[in-house]
Design a protein around this motif. Structure first.
Motif: not given
Length: 383
Positions: A187-199
């Protein structure tokens, strides 16, 4: 506080398995000096101190009471992360904590609010995402190598930590499991790539009510499974990207570190987010359908274009070093407490979705994340 040797004073609370990985690196970074190790088992703390040449050891007070220590590394079990981190702040010291930041939102928010009120910093693992592997991939995506990122696919599956860990029960307790244990890396890597999670929306299952320790003195001992041991997730990001992820300790087939990001102009493979480096490649889309088929009528094998990693490859402790230099420079550190809280909030939302069969909104957010420069050298003395 910079010590007499010109380094940033560091203490460690928790001398368990993961302390080796931290100490192997922290004791080689010239900007840091590990001054004390504390543990409820003082003999274990003394053994680690002797092994790595750390001058002091003892109980928790051996760390919290040392005036030369400015940052304390919290390597305790997840269930007590917040309590231990609060005691570190109360002693007037910055906190670097292993993931997750806590096991619930309320106490984790309290930790961040307390740190802000005291003018102290909180850094949260994983810092694997700060290594040359993920950071090089992040820079490539930001440079437009795959165009606009659209979606990601990730997977972590295997038989479970009981095949190597001598006391794995806590990894199947509340605050553990493949989601809370391994999810922070992905999840940390995904946030680095896409930004914050919405849902998020998720499904979970627990095929076995108990598991059995496979190694060590407790081999053959059964323990309860308190959390889903397989979780399938779909994520929507605030910026519009999507991701699908699998976390499981119920698979005979091991597949760890599977991480692909597809964009409008290609697909990029990211190294295992539980490591600091690895292979990065870009696969370009074919120009015409005819080019996709060989003379035998078979699909052609797509060859990736390798991207060379930039940066010095080290290990755990990199995020703490970035935080120490950031404190000195008066800039934000990358693996912040706020990021750690957003990751926890996302993981808890996934748990809630799996339990309720509904889409769950993630209430927290984080600003655009910083990055580790390609010329960041952990082995250089900069103080």
């Amino acid at each position: 506080m910079v010590t007499a040797s010109g380094s940033f004073g560091v203490g460690i609370i928790g001398a368990g398995n993961i302390s080796d990985q931290y100490l192997q690196n922290l004791t080689t970074f010239p900007d840091l000096e590990v001054l004390a190790i504390g543990d409820l088992d003082e003999a274990r703390a003394a053994s680690q101190a002797e092994k790595y040449g750390v001058p002091n050891s003892g109980g928790v007070d051996a760390v919290l009471g040392d005036p030369e220590i400015d940052i304390v590394v919290n390597l305790t079990i997840p269930a007590v992360h917040v309590d231990v981190s609060l005691s570190i702040l109360a002693a007037g010291k910055h906190v670097w904590s292993e993931k997750p930041i806590g096991v619930d939102r309320e106490s984790s928010k309290k930790l961040l609010e307390t740190a802000a009120a005291l003018g102290l910093r909180v850094g949260i693992a994983p810092d694997t995402v700060l290594g040359p592997g993920v950071q090089t991939a992040k820079r490539a995506i930001e440079a437009g190598v795959i165009g606009r990122p659209l979606f990601a696919q990730t997977a972590f599956q295997w038989q479970g930590p009981e095949i190597f860990h001598p006391n794995p029960a806590f990894l199947y307790a509340v605050g553990g499991g493949p989601l809370l244990d391994m999810g922070p890396y992905y999840v940390s890597t995904l946030v680095h790539v896409f930004g914050p999670v919405a849902s998020v929306v998720a499904l979970g299952q627990t095929p076995h009510a108990t598991r059995t320790v496979q190694v060590g003195e407790l081999a053959g001992t059964e323990f309860p499974v308190e959390i889903p041991s397989t979780v399938s997730v779909l994520m929507q990001f605030e910026g519009g990207g999507q991701a699908s992820s699998l976390y499981s300790t119920d698979s005979a087939l091991r597949r760890a570190g599977f991480f692909e990001v597809s964009g409008t102009e290609g697909t990029l493979t990211i190294p295992d987010p539980n490591t600091f480096g690895g292979s990065i490649s870009v696969i370009r889309p074919y120009g015409a359908v005819a080019e996709m088929v060989t003379g035998a009528g078979e699909m052609a094998v797509q060859q990736g274009i390798e991207i060379e990693q930039e940066g010095v490859l080290v290990g755990r402790g990199l995020g703490l070093l970035d935080m120490a230099r950031a404190i000195r420079d008066g800039r934000p550190h990358v693996a912040s407490g706020e990021l750690g809280y957003h990751v926890l909030d996302t993981l808890l939302a996934i748990e809630e979705s799996a339990a309720s069969n509904r889409i769950v909104a993630v209430e927290s957010t984080v600003p655009e994340l910083g990055a580790i420069p390609a010329d960041f050298d952990p082995l250089a003395r900069t103080f």
